[in-house]
Design a protein around this motif. Structure first.
Motif, short mmCIF file in Angstrom:
data_model
loop_
_atom_site.label_atom_id
_atom_site.label_comp_id
_atom_site.label_asym_id
_atom_site.label_seq_id
_atom_site.Cartn_x
_atom_site.Cartn_y
_atom_site.Cartn_z
N PHE A 182 0.83 -1.21 0.00
CA PHE A 182 0.00 0.00 0.00
C PHE A 182 0.86 1.26 0.00
O PHE A 182 0.47 2.28 -0.59
CB PHE A 182 -0.96 -0.02 1.18
N LEU A 183 2.03 1.21 0.63
CA LEU A 183 2.95 2.35 0.56
C LEU A 183 3.43 2.55 -0.88
O LEU A 183 3.49 3.69 -1.38
CB LEU A 183 4.17 2.11 1.47
N ARG A 185 1.91 1.60 -3.61
CA ARG A 185 0.80 2.07 -4.44
C ARG A 185 0.58 3.56 -4.24
O ARG A 185 0.36 4.30 -5.22
CB ARG A 185 -0.47 1.30 -4.09
N ALA A 186 0.63 4.02 -2.98
CA ALA A 186 0.44 5.45 -2.71
C ALA A 186 1.52 6.29 -3.40
O ALA A 186 1.24 7.34 -3.97
CB ALA A 186 0.45 5.70 -1.19
N GLU A 187 2.76 5.79 -3.37
CA GLU A 187 3.85 6.52 -4.02
C GLU A 187 3.63 6.59 -5.53
O GLU A 187 3.83 7.64 -6.16
CB GLU A 187 5.18 5.85 -3.70
N ASP A 189 0.90 6.69 -6.96
CA ASP A 189 -0.20 7.64 -7.19
C ASP A 189 0.18 9.08 -6.87
O ASP A 189 -0.68 9.97 -6.86
CB ASP A 189 -1.42 7.23 -6.34
N ALA A 191 1.87 10.20 -3.97
CA ALA A 191 2.02 10.52 -2.55
C ALA A 191 3.51 10.54 -2.19
O ALA A 191 4.35 10.03 -2.92
CB ALA A 191 1.27 9.50 -1.70
N GLU A 217 -5.40 -0.83 4.62
CA GLU A 217 -5.15 0.09 3.51
C GLU A 217 -5.48 1.53 3.91
O GLU A 217 -4.72 2.45 3.62
CB GLU A 217 -5.98 -0.32 2.29
N ASN A 218 -6.61 1.73 4.59
CA ASN A 218 -6.99 3.08 4.99
C ASN A 218 -6.02 3.65 6.02
O ASN A 218 -5.69 4.84 5.99
CB ASN A 218 -8.41 3.07 5.56
N ARG A 221 -2.86 4.63 4.21
CA ARG A 221 -3.11 5.86 3.45
C ARG A 221 -3.04 7.09 4.36
O ARG A 221 -2.47 8.12 3.99
CB ARG A 221 -4.48 5.77 2.78
N ARG A 222 -3.59 6.98 5.57
CA ARG A 222 -3.52 8.10 6.51
C ARG A 222 -2.09 8.37 6.95
O ARG A 222 -1.65 9.51 7.05
CB ARG A 222 -4.39 7.82 7.73
N VAL A 224 0.65 7.81 5.35
CA VAL A 224 1.43 8.41 4.27
C VAL A 224 1.37 9.93 4.33
O VAL A 224 2.37 10.62 4.11
CB VAL A 224 0.92 7.90 2.90
#
Length: 341
Positions: A182-183, A185-187, A189, A191, A217-218, A221-222, A224
């Motif tokens: 998830f880290l 994926r956020a990057e 996107d 982040a 996942e949530n 996301r927070r 990040v």
């Protein structure tokens, strides 16, 4: 940047042909390996698929993966809830929309009898372009059928192949892998680059994750966006997760103890909402919370009255038939024994 740009390690591949390349599922524990094998085997068949698992485990993601890697991938994937079938024209609208692709009945165990009957007729008469049918359910459909809450004809039409998605607490070794996923994926996107330090990752791994993969996942996301530096620290994880629920003595006497119970429930619910970030929890929250409170209340009252249902109903202040119904619905075991008081 090589500090944390590596894709999380992939699990050892099952035998040739058992897991398609790029299947968008993360995990290398035995439970997930077994899931990959079932997914690969049913992917290009027309068998109906019933996917069970707790809220947040990714049941719909499994269904979508089966569709996207099947020979129906170019056709529509249609998710259906009870409202979509609330009138007589609902099934024909769904079939027209699916165009021979895949139809997924989401949380089919919550559909009422009339809607279930429409699904049976839809499966039996799918028209010229028959779609593939799949369904998800948090609750065991076999148990619901035994209790009369799910039609027998519907159960046997959906139960062609069964896939159980394990809860996150049943696949603890996958938690760090998922967190890193998830880290990454956020990057991708856009982040900021983030990584967990060892102490932070230990806490993430040790947490119970009642909301499963969706909750993880949530939370990631927070983190990040709330972490002060590139390295996410344990105190920052603690801030997002909050403290684990503590066992507190309640109702030992006096109104202040009743207030403590109310305050404990309120803290639990606020934490539950916070852990979903800017998303709402899954529908059906009222029923889930009532069940969490009702089950221990009835179990302890039954213990206190030695399993005497008449006395227990009187203690609770409810009708005896109501108590019997709740015992059945909540699957509470009743044993006659010496009463506690």
């Amino acid at each position: 940047d090589a500090r944390r740009r590596a894709v999380p390690q992939r699990s050892p591949e099952p035998a040739e042909g058992e897991r398609p390349e790029d299947l968008p599922l993360v995990g290398r524990t035995p439970g997930m390996q077994a899931l990959y094998r079932i997914v690969a085997r049913v992917m290009n068949t027309d068998l109906p698929v019933l996917i069970s698992g707790e809220s947040g485990t990714g049941k719909s993601l499994i269904a979508r993966a089966i569709h996207d890697f099947s020979d129906r991938r170019t056709l529509p994937f249609v998710v259906v809830n009870a409202a979509d079938l609330s009138d007589l024209e609902g099934p024909s609208r769904v079939l027209a929309k699916a165009k021979g692709g895949t139809v997924l009945f989401d949380e089919v165990g919550d559909f009422d009898d009339e809607v279930q009957a429409r699904i049976v007729r839809m499966i039996d008469n799918p028209g010229e372009h028959s779609p593939r049918f799949m369904a998800t359910s948090q609750r065991d459909l076999g148990d619901l059928m035994d209790k009369g809450d799910v039609r027998q004809d519907l159960f046997y039409r959906l139960n062609g192949a069964t896939i159980h998605v394990p809860a996150l607490r049943e696949r603890v070794d996958d938690i760090p892998l998922l967190a890193e996923h998830f880290l990454a994926r956020a990057e991708r996107d856009g982040a900021p680059l983030r990584r967990f330090n060892e102490a932070a990752l230990d806490l993430v791994r040790a947490y119970s994750w009642p909301g499963n993969v969706r909750q993880l996942e949530n939370a990631v996301r927070r983190l990040v966006f709330t972490a002060a530096e590139e390295e996410i620290t344990r105190p920052e994880v603690e801030m997002v997760l909050g403290s684990q629920p503590e066992m507190e003595p309640v109702l030992s006497g006096g109104i202040s103890d009743a207030d403590n119970l109310s305050a404990s429930v309120a803290r639990h619910l606020r934490r539950y909402f916070d852990l979903h970030g800017n998303m709402l929890p899954p529908p059906g929250l009222h029923g889930r919370i009532l069940k969490e409170v009702e089950t221990p209340l009835i179990e302890i009252a039954l213990e206190a009255t030695g399993g005497n249902q008449a006395k227990c109903a009187d203690l609770l202040g409810i009708n005896r038939n109501t108590l019997r119904k709740k015992i059945t619905e909540l699957d509470i075991s009743v044993t006659r024994r010496r009463k506690l008081m």
